[in-house]
Design a protein around this motif. Structure first.
Motif, short mmCIF file in Angstrom:
data_model
loop_
_atom_site.label_atom_id
_atom_site.label_comp_id
_atom_site.label_asym_id
_atom_site.label_seq_id
_atom_site.Cartn_x
_atom_site.Cartn_y
_atom_site.Cartn_z
N PRO A 28 12.28 18.24 -3.11
CA PRO A 28 11.78 19.22 -4.08
C PRO A 28 10.32 19.00 -4.48
N TYR A 29 9.89 17.76 -4.56
CA TYR A 29 8.50 17.46 -4.91
C TYR A 29 7.89 16.71 -3.74
N PHE A 30 6.99 17.36 -3.04
CA PHE A 30 6.36 16.75 -1.87
C PHE A 30 4.89 16.55 -2.21
N LEU A 31 4.48 15.31 -2.41
CA LEU A 31 3.18 14.96 -2.95
C LEU A 31 2.01 15.62 -2.21
N ILE A 32 2.05 15.63 -0.89
CA ILE A 32 0.92 16.19 -0.13
C ILE A 32 0.74 17.67 -0.45
N PHE A 33 1.83 18.44 -0.47
CA PHE A 33 1.71 19.86 -0.76
C PHE A 33 1.29 20.11 -2.20
N HIS A 34 1.71 19.24 -3.12
CA HIS A 34 1.30 19.39 -4.51
C HIS A 34 -0.21 19.21 -4.64
N GLN A 35 -0.77 18.25 -3.95
CA GLN A 35 -2.21 18.01 -3.99
C GLN A 35 -2.97 19.19 -3.39
N LEU A 36 -2.45 19.76 -2.31
CA LEU A 36 -3.10 20.93 -1.70
C LEU A 36 -3.06 22.12 -2.66
N LYS A 37 -1.99 22.25 -3.40
CA LYS A 37 -1.86 23.34 -4.38
C LYS A 37 -2.92 23.19 -5.46
N ILE A 38 -3.13 21.98 -5.95
CA ILE A 38 -4.14 21.73 -6.98
C ILE A 38 -5.53 22.07 -6.46
#
Length: 57
Positions: A28-38
């Protein structure tokens, strides 16, 4: 694959597996994609402020 509800249907799983691919869902929380979103959000904000003339280069 991400955890979007439309990707979790049995029909989608059957279609993917029918061509010999293995289906793996991301956590549910994938760090790489979260950083790309930011980064994407900050880029959009910068672009909007630039277009509105709030900031200048």
């Amino acid at each position: 694959m991400d955890n979007c509800s439309i990707h979790k249907g049995k029909e989608i799983e059957k279609l993917i597996e029918a061509v010999g691919a293995k289906l793996i869902y991301l956590p549910p929380y994938f760090l790489i994609f979260h950083q790309l979103k930011i980064v994407g959000q900050r880029s959009r904000t910068f672009y909007v402020l630039l277009v509105l003339g709030v900031i200048q280069i």
